[in-house]
Design an enzyme around this catalytic site. Sequence first.
Site, PDB file in Angstrom:
ATOM      1  CD  GLN A   1      42.467 -80.732 -58.867  1.00 59.57           C
ATOM      2  OE1 GLN A   1      42.445 -79.772 -58.401  1.00 59.57           O
ATOM      3  NE2 GLN A   1      41.568 -81.789 -59.063  1.00 59.57           N
TER       4      GLN A   1
ATOM      5  NE  ARG B   1      35.609 -83.350 -51.087  1.00 60.20           N
ATOM      6  CZ  ARG B   1      36.383 -83.602 -50.471  1.00 60.20           C
ATOM      7  NH1 ARG B   1      37.114 -82.781 -49.830  1.00 60.20           N
ATOM      8  NH2 ARG B   1      36.785 -84.738 -50.046  1.00 60.20           N
ATOM      9  CB  CYS B   2      30.919 -81.495 -57.688  1.00 59.08           C
ATOM     10  SG  CYS B   2      31.040 -79.866 -58.552  1.00 59.08           S
TER      11      CYS B   2
ATOM     12  CD  GLU C   1      34.448 -85.012 -57.605  1.00 53.90           C
ATOM     13  OE1 GLU C   1      35.631 -84.437 -57.977  1.00 53.90           O
ATOM     14  OE2 GLU C   1      33.953 -85.438 -58.264  1.00 53.90           O
TER      15      GLU C   1
END
Lengths: 160, 804
Positions: B236, B383-384, B757
């Site tokens: 990523q 996802r945050c 998110e």
Amino acid sequence: MATAKKVSFKLNGKPVEVTVEPRELLIHSLRERLAHTGPHIGCETSHCGACTVDLNEMSVKACTVLTVQCEGAEITTIEGLEQGGALHALQQAFHEEHGLQCGYCTPGMITRAYRLLKENPNPSEQDIRSGISGNLCRCTGYQNIVKAVQSAAKKLAAAG
Amino acid sequence: MSQTAELKEREDKLQGMGTSLLRKEDAKFIRGQGSYIDDIKLPGMLFGAVVRSPYAHARIKGIDKAKALACPGVVAVLTADDLKPVNLHWMPTLGGDVQAVLADKKVCFQYQEVAMVLASDRYAAYDGAALVEVDYEELPAIVDPKKSMAPDAPIIREDIQDKKEVGHGPRTHPNHIFTWEAGDKAAADAAFKTAEITVREEMLNPRVHPCPLETCGCVASFDKPTGYLTVYMTSQAPHLVRTVLAMLSGIAESKIRVIGGDIGGGFGNKVPVYPGYVVAIVASIVTGVPIKWIESRIDNISTTGFARDYHGVGELAADKDGRIKGLRFSALADHGAFNSHVSATKFPAGLFSICTGSYAIPNAYARVDAVYTNKAPGGVAYRCSLRVTEAIYLIERMMDVLALKLGLDKAEIRRRNFVRSDQFPYTTSLGWTLDSGAYHPALEKVLKAVGYEGLRKEQAAKRADPKSPTLMGIGISTFTEIVGAGPTKVCDILGVGLFDSCEIRIHPTGGVIARLGTMSQGQGHATTYAQIIATELGLPAADIVVEEGDTDKSPYGAGTWGSRSTPVSGAATAMAARKIKDKAKKIAAHLLEVSEGDLEWEIDRFKVKGNPSQAKTMKEICMVAHTGNLPAGMEQGLNAVTYYDPPNLTFPFGAYLCVVDVDKFTGEVKVRRFYALDDCGTRINPMVIEGQIHGGLTEAFAVAMGQQIPFDENGNHLGNSLMDYFLPTAVETPKWETDHTVTLCPHHPLGAKGVAESPHVGGIPCFSNAVIDAFAHLGVTHMDMPHSAWRVWQQCNTLGVNKR
Ligand code: FES
Ligand code: FES
């Protein structure tokens, strides 16, 4: 190690032949020997459906089928759905309904939906949800996938 | 055509910001023509399989490679001793610690990497891996972080036993990593002393895994003659990885190329640098041929990038009307055997201090104690943003706990404590400046949409009816997220500031290439960045090509995680486009023989004020920019690059409401309704945003209702395949209703905030609040996640509500 064996089958309508050990999984033969990298590997334990292909008119998880079981079979993968330069209605619908994000589940998901619509051309939302429950998607939350399958079903029905 | 119709037609042609442009990236994926890591095949490539430890804690007394080396197809077996000569048997982590690349004399978690077998194909590699004989002497393992700092606890990390600190302040025990604090403890304590009401609750964010559908992997290819290293990698953050690789290997950064390719989902799992990547790279350097390493799913869940494992304690102090006077939140963080938590240098506990949420809380104190256990390292943000889910879970649950204690409605307790719209920008007592918000209207819109009062009435009737087969629960979550790191003055990773970048090049006929330092994993960057440029420059999105993820092509950036892409790179894109637009304006003024001040912009052209027939379209200017007909002294070309350092993070928010029906006899929780209102400021592509919300809510559902990585007391993993680890199918996944408000971000050039998110961060407490609300009238103040049927049934059984 067991001796390698010749296996012939039809892949997206074309005859192919591979020589494999009896233990080789269909997903590996497709991806490594036959350059069909559309079907993916997400678990190798039959849970995720990323490897879904159509084998003799059944959806199967290619990570749980031995290549030697495929002698004489007819196999369709995502690569075989586009016909004469035209996308299959499902491919088009996944695009139009935003039914994919990372795209990793997409080939398996579309290939599964392809068989589902052959088995049940007019599925309810519940039919679709249970019909694709062997295919996991981590990105979309399925809502747009369901929409895409519904919309493709309508288009296919209209086209007769 | 009327003038307005003509303007609209021109605007529509651009497919710019605000339109639900269908995604450019879909074309290859729907045809099965993506190029994911395992699709890459290089000539002469070998496959690497990792030999992993069966024990959670053990000494390695010897490794015998002979049988493996005799196995057909096996080329080499690498162990820590083979990496030592190049000094790559250990590597620095993003948490300020070091981590064994291959186990050096001992293993500290089950499935730890012990050796890598290189072979001609994956079958031979796994055959070889099964034949590597490792002699272990098992040691007692620590699984419960609460026991890590006991005086007689076995020491997990002998390699740093005597170190007074590992990156983040003094250590008080060999298994202690750091203690981090924020806020004014004395003021918070004082607020608790004088408070009319206090509440306290312990709550766990269990160890979970982001589990993207594609596992991690790489293909490393070192070219001996040129000394050039190419690594295709599921990353990523390709640029940061390249920097880490340069630091590790000593190879000049200019001779390393990291290529992200297509990525089959990340959700935080694909941020760190894992041992598998490093061994593959060393193996390629040593053997001179490309090496592929691909995780199995079991490897993925057991070893790379877990999240959470925060054992929290929440305390609130309030007056009898429910106005909060003080907050004390703490957490014991189980970091596993190495501190590889992804964190900015100054924030070892991430952005946990966002835990005051959407509320005006005058006194607050937060503390995180991190310890080692015999579990896998990782500590990614699933996802945050870093540790934000943990923080928001605590505050959103504690609001319900406080409401319950006071007998107040759960919407009302929030109303009474919200930061009001007129208070922004609002600096919290833990130091964050919330940029903008309109919390009251968001909540009211949701309550109205779902008919909140009617739902509460229905619930009251069900509660009064002993024959009701179900318990009804209503969950509310009114969260504030913190996303888009930088600014560089606050946030860096390994010394590199968290800015991001965009380079735009325009060709004579108006085609555009934009290159960015971010990396899409399904978020639709190729589409949304193009839309930003389309609107800014008046060129159709269809002709704009976006490239990212190849470090040789794109300018430096910190990558895509923590919802950074729109807040940081989206801003960089707009700023680069504006540089080009400035130059284009000069060219237009020159061509029209007026001064720049006489020009105004209209959709896709500059026109002369008061004389609209006099205009130059952007397309025309693109061609002229490549001729000699330019203002005196101006160079040809229409190119720009921007490195954007945001002045602040962005603070998207939302109001979610969930209705559940709990089967008293089976414990099954049925989500009847989930209504999600999000506010992410300017909405660039509504379709993409909605897709992100659906996905994030589904991952929130997974975490709240079923995900947990369990261990036995010896540190054995009890659920690391998709048989055991819960990934919801289309059948369990609820239907999502989405809504939005728009509150612009005042410091972002487009007014936009991150969004992908929010649904995860806001969704998890919403589900928990709904399930627990179903039991609230029975005196239940908290139940830990995951709310699986078995666990919920146990609650029903304990309370006796399942008696017919
Ligand atoms: S890879 Fe075949 S089902 Fe997951
Ligand atoms: S689109 Fe990413 S897994 Fe389905």
